[in-house]
Write a protein that holds these residues in place. Structure first.
Motif, PDB file in Angstrom:
ATOM      1  N   ARG A  16       0.756  -1.147  -0.004  1.00  0.00           N
ATOM      2  CA  ARG A  16       0.002  -0.149  -0.199  1.00  0.00           C
ATOM      3  C   ARG A  16       0.863   1.259   0.046  1.00  0.00           C
ATOM      4  N   GLY A  17       1.949   1.153   0.629  1.00  0.00           N
ATOM      5  CA  GLY A  17       2.932   2.191   0.558  1.00  0.00           C
ATOM      6  C   GLY A  17       3.642   2.511  -0.521  1.00  0.00           C
ATOM      7  N   ALA A  18       3.660   1.664  -1.575  1.00  0.00           N
ATOM      8  CA  ALA A  18       4.263   1.595  -2.756  1.00  0.00           C
ATOM      9  C   ALA A  18       3.454   1.929  -4.010  1.00  0.00           C
ATOM     10  N   VAL A  42      -4.320  18.106   0.997  1.00  0.00           N
ATOM     11  CA  VAL A  42      -3.519  18.157   2.204  1.00  0.00           C
ATOM     12  C   VAL A  42      -4.000  17.036   3.190  1.00  0.00           C
ATOM     13  N   THR A  43      -5.230  16.898   3.244  1.00  0.00           N
ATOM     14  CA  THR A  43      -5.788  15.786   4.109  1.00  0.00           C
ATOM     15  C   THR A  43      -5.116  14.377   3.712  1.00  0.00           C
ATOM     16  N   GLN A  44      -4.970  14.057   2.471  1.00  0.00           N
ATOM     17  CA  GLN A  44      -4.612  12.829   1.791  1.00  0.00           C
ATOM     18  C   GLN A  44      -3.136  12.861   2.211  1.00  0.00           C
ATOM     19  N   ALA A  45      -2.325  13.850   2.111  1.00  0.00           N
ATOM     20  CA  ALA A  45      -1.019  13.811   2.325  1.00  0.00           C
ATOM     21  C   ALA A  45      -0.599  13.481   3.850  1.00  0.00           C
ATOM     22  N   ARG A  46      -1.547  13.920   4.683  1.00  0.00           N
ATOM     23  CA  ARG A  46      -1.348  13.941   6.013  1.00  0.00           C
ATOM     24  C   ARG A  46      -1.612  12.570   6.524  1.00  0.00           C
ATOM     25  N   LEU A  47      -2.700  11.940   5.989  1.00  0.00           N
ATOM     26  CA  LEU A  47      -3.050  10.383   6.151  1.00  0.00           C
ATOM     27  C   LEU A  47      -1.854   9.656   5.855  1.00  0.00           C
ATOM     28  N   TYR A  48      -0.889   9.853   4.840  1.00  0.00           N
ATOM     29  CA  TYR A  48       0.165   9.216   4.776  1.00  0.00           C
ATOM     30  C   TYR A  48       1.411   9.970   5.768  1.00  0.00           C
ATOM     31  N   ARG A  49       1.022  10.321   6.549  1.00  0.00           N
ATOM     32  CA  ARG A  49       1.911  10.895   7.889  1.00  0.00           C
ATOM     33  C   ARG A  49       2.968  11.885   7.333  1.00  0.00           C
ATOM     34  N   LEU A  50       2.702  12.610   6.284  1.00  0.00           N
ATOM     35  CA  LEU A  50       3.505  13.811   6.099  1.00  0.00           C
ATOM     36  C   LEU A  50       3.329  14.876   7.133  1.00  0.00           C
ATOM     37  N   ARG A 107       2.451  18.662   8.518  1.00  0.00           N
ATOM     38  CA  ARG A 107       1.514  19.596   7.806  1.00  0.00           C
ATOM     39  C   ARG A 107       2.108  20.367   6.702  1.00  0.00           C
ATOM     40  N   ALA A 108       3.633  20.811   7.150  1.00  0.00           N
ATOM     41  CA  ALA A 108       4.279  21.758   6.262  1.00  0.00           C
ATOM     42  C   ALA A 108       4.574  20.919   4.909  1.00  0.00           C
ATOM     43  N   GLN A 109       4.944  19.690   4.995  1.00  0.00           N
ATOM     44  CA  GLN A 109       5.257  18.847   3.975  1.00  0.00           C
ATOM     45  C   GLN A 109       4.147  18.415   3.178  1.00  0.00           C
ATOM     46  N   ALA A 110       2.878  18.403   3.781  1.00  0.00           N
ATOM     47  CA  ALA A 110       1.728  18.157   3.128  1.00  0.00           C
ATOM     48  C   ALA A 110       1.404  19.635   2.137  1.00  0.00           C
ATOM     49  N   VAL A 111       1.291  20.671   2.756  1.00  0.00           N
ATOM     50  CA  VAL A 111       1.200  21.918   2.068  1.00  0.00           C
ATOM     51  C   VAL A 111       2.147  21.939   0.790  1.00  0.00           C
ATOM     52  N   ASP A 112       3.220  21.734   0.959  1.00  0.00           N
ATOM     53  CA  ASP A 112       4.189  21.663  -0.142  1.00  0.00           C
ATOM     54  C   ASP A 112       3.934  20.741  -1.109  1.00  0.00           C
ATOM     55  N   ARG A 113       3.683  19.304  -0.705  1.00  0.00           N
ATOM     56  CA  ARG A 113       3.459  18.480  -1.644  1.00  0.00           C
ATOM     57  C   ARG A 113       1.970  18.726  -2.298  1.00  0.00           C
ATOM     58  N   CYS A 114       1.265  19.431  -1.717  1.00  0.00           N
ATOM     59  CA  CYS A 114      -0.140  19.850  -2.312  1.00  0.00           C
ATOM     60  C   CYS A 114       0.161  20.879  -3.403  1.00  0.00           C
ATOM     61  N   ILE A 133      -6.254  11.593  -9.426  1.00  0.00           N
ATOM     62  CA  ILE A 133      -4.794  10.980  -9.717  1.00  0.00           C
ATOM     63  C   ILE A 133      -3.615  11.712  -8.667  1.00  0.00           C
ATOM     64  N   ALA A 134      -3.985  12.963  -8.273  1.00  0.00           N
ATOM     65  CA  ALA A 134      -3.121  13.528  -7.626  1.00  0.00           C
ATOM     66  C   ALA A 134      -3.282  13.269  -6.202  1.00  0.00           C
ATOM     67  N   MET A 135      -4.433  12.736  -5.779  1.00  0.00           N
ATOM     68  CA  MET A 135      -4.519  12.263  -4.294  1.00  0.00           C
ATOM     69  C   MET A 135      -3.885  10.831  -4.164  1.00  0.00           C
ATOM     70  N   ALA A 136      -3.875   9.951  -5.406  1.00  0.00           N
ATOM     71  CA  ALA A 136      -3.001   8.786  -5.154  1.00  0.00           C
ATOM     72  C   ALA A 136      -1.406   9.215  -5.220  1.00  0.00           C
ATOM     73  N   LEU A 137      -1.113  10.163  -5.710  1.00  0.00           N
ATOM     74  CA  LEU A 137       0.305  10.508  -5.913  1.00  0.00           C
ATOM     75  C   LEU A 137       0.951  11.287  -4.844  1.00  0.00           C
ATOM     76  N   THR A 138       0.168  11.611  -3.723  1.00  0.00           N
ATOM     77  CA  THR A 138       0.570  12.496  -2.574  1.00  0.00           C
ATOM     78  C   THR A 138       1.778  11.735  -1.818  1.00  0.00           C
ATOM     79  N   HIS A 139       1.800  10.384  -1.996  1.00  0.00           N
ATOM     80  CA  HIS A 139       3.116   9.771  -1.084  1.00  0.00           C
ATOM     81  C   HIS A 139       4.231   9.139  -2.042  1.00  0.00           C
ATOM     82  N   ARG A 140       4.050   9.834  -3.472  1.00  0.00           N
ATOM     83  CA  ARG A 140       4.745   9.553  -4.364  1.00  0.00           C
ATOM     84  C   ARG A 140       5.215   7.826  -4.591  1.00  0.00           C
ATOM     85  N   PRO A 141       4.452   7.252  -4.892  1.00  0.00           N
ATOM     86  CA  PRO A 141       4.238   5.966  -5.084  1.00  0.00           C
ATOM     87  C   PRO A 141       4.823   5.284  -6.513  1.00  0.00           C
TER      88      PRO A 141
END
Length: 262
Positions: free
Chosen positions: A80-82, A103-111, A113-120, A150-158
């Motif tokens: 799931r992480g990959a 941002v919420t999706q990125a936070r669910l992957y444990r980024l 807050r700052a990382q989530a905003v940047d990834r968003c 698709i962006a939500m699926a890419l938040t953790h850089r799979p």
């Protein structure tokens, strides 16, 4: 190229009131790193069941598989992480903004807050959503909503992106835009893309290789050109004629439907 997905004898049998139903009888396939692989098949062939097993949404009843080096049975969290997964129906909350969803999706992957905003911000720029970040997702067009999926699926850089009939319901412009996005993900980011589709022109245009399944097993696999030559009689044959020659049936108008497991 190294293999990022390997499956051997992957199978799924459902128990129903009428007895066992073998939705997938034994799938053998390999997907290479940085490849776009299209999975095709008639209605009920086992496409969506296969995809759900490879993404850990459904436990296999037989066979083995690895995704990005993680074993499906012994390391589902690693799988799931990959991987990122975009279902047919999508999964956005129509009551929140594009920014909040990402941002919420990125936070669910444990980024953080700052990382989530940047990834968003990065994903929004890459996927043509930068001007839509403060728009409520219910106000997006079909193509915009699919890009957000698709962006939500890419938040953790799979390493692997699974797309289940990604362009269903889109107009021609939306489909063309999504095709270009999928190609960019492979060419610019090295993302491996595994997609199911019932649009044969889409499979022909996008896929580096095709795997055609029928009745729960692999009926044929290869590049579109090789399959046309081998089964259609000519490299200029249509993929429709090639598909019919392999399966004897047309592609499904919708994804295969598996019985509910008991």
């Amino acid at each position: 190229m190294p293999a990022v997905i390997s499956a051997a004898g992957l199978a799924r049998t459902f128990r129903t009131a009428r007895g066992p139903v073998a939705a997938v009888r034994g799938i053998d396939l390999t997907v290479h790193e940085g490849e776009i692989l299209g999975l095709l098949g008639p209605n009920g062939a086992g496409k969506t069941t296969t995809l759900r097993m490879l993404t850990t949404l459904l436990a296999p009843t037989g066979g083995t598989a690895t995704v990005a080096g993680h074993d499906l049975a012994t390391d589902p969290a690693g799988v799931r992480g990959a991987c990122g997964y975009v279902a047919q129906s999508g999964g956005v909350d129509g009551q929140v903004s594009v920014r909040e969803e990402l941002v919420t999706q990125a936070r669910l992957y444990r980024l953080t807050r700052a990382q989530a905003v940047d990834r968003c911000a990065g994903l929004a720029g890459d996927l043509g959503l930068a001007d839509l970040l403060d728009r409520r997702t219910s106000a997006l067009s079909g193509g915009q909503r699919r890009r957000l999926d698709i962006a939500m699926a890419l938040t953790h850089r799979p390493k692997v992106l699974f797309l289940d009939e990604p362009t269903t319901g889109l107009d021609p412009a939306g489909r063309a835009g999504l095709w270009e996005l999928i190609r960019r993900l492979r060419d610019e980011h090295g993302t491996t893309v595994f997609l199911t589709t019932h649009y044969l022109d889409e499979a022909d245009a996008l896929s580096d290789r095709l795997v055609i399944v029928d009745r729960g097993v692999v009926a044929a696999q290869g590049t579109p050109a090789a399959l046309k030559l081998q089964h259609g009689g000519s490299i200029d044959a249509s993929l429709q004629d090639t598909f019919l020659a392999i399966t004897g049936r047309g592609p499904s108008p919708s994804a295969d439907t598996a019985p509910v497991a008991v």
